[in-house]
Design a protein around this motif. Structure first.
Motif, short mmCIF file in Angstrom:
data_model
loop_
_atom_site.label_atom_id
_atom_site.label_comp_id
_atom_site.label_asym_id
_atom_site.label_seq_id
_atom_site.Cartn_x
_atom_site.Cartn_y
_atom_site.Cartn_z
N GLU A 90 0.84 -1.19 0.00
CA GLU A 90 0.00 0.00 0.00
C GLU A 90 0.87 1.24 0.00
N SER A 91 0.37 2.28 -0.57
CA SER A 91 1.14 3.51 -0.66
C SER A 91 0.87 4.40 0.55
N MET A 92 1.71 5.39 0.70
CA MET A 92 1.53 6.37 1.76
C MET A 92 0.18 7.06 1.59
N GLU A 93 -0.19 7.33 0.36
CA GLU A 93 -1.47 8.00 0.10
C GLU A 93 -2.64 7.13 0.56
N ASP A 94 -2.53 5.81 0.36
CA ASP A 94 -3.58 4.90 0.84
C ASP A 94 -3.70 4.97 2.36
N ASP A 95 -2.55 4.91 3.03
CA ASP A 95 -2.55 4.99 4.49
C ASP A 95 -3.11 6.34 4.95
#
Length: 159
Positions: A90-95
């Motif tokens: 998962e990406s930082m944006e998802d988190d």
């Protein structure tokens, strides 16, 4: 076993407990554990002294769920790491979206922040950034801190 309680003591207490055990093993077997610290409502106690409580999401399996639980737990801010090893896919944006969509608690971002990625991080509108090793491990930490400060001030007007 008295030694199971050693982790709860400071070093001075550990050495006296260990000396006690070596001098009189029969007493150690019947010794009572040291008193536990009060287990009252930690958030209320902290807030009474104007102390903020942060929930570090570094090992969170679900940043969204942890963010949702934060307010119930009395947490004042969340710390979201760019490099979360538990779900690297998962990406930082998802988190970020999972945490921010599930909580009104301020979110701070940390982890490998540098001059190249700071603009994208600030575009997410975190409450703040925690910049560590980029400054402290630099040959000239003062100029590096000033660079970050100028980048952040410059971007405030553009975001």
């Amino acid at each position: 076993d008295y030694n199971q309680y050693d982790d709860d003591n400071d070093d001075d207490n550990n050495s006296s407990a260990n000396n006690h055990n070596s001098n009189n093993n029969s007493a150690a077997a019947t010794a009572t554990p040291p008193p536990s610290p009060p287990r009252g409502p930690v958030p209320e106690s902290a807030h009474r002294y104007d102390i903020k409580i942060a929930l570090d999401l570094v090992d969170a399996q679900s940043p969204g769920q942890s963010a949702m639980d934060a307010k119930t737990l009395g947490v004042d801010l969340l710390i979201l790491h760019r490099l979360n090893r538990n779900h690297e896919h998962e990406s930082m944006e998802d988190d970020w979206h999972a945490a921010s969509a599930n909580s009104s608690v301020p979110i701070f971002i940390t982890g490998k922040i540098d001059p190249e990625n700071i603009k994208g991080l600030l575009a997410m509108h975190p409450q703040g950034l925690i910049i560590g090793s980029a400054i402290t491990q630099n040959d000239n930490p003062v100029s590096t801190a000033k660079l970050f400060r100028s980048l952040m001030r410059g971007m405030e007007n553009n975001i």
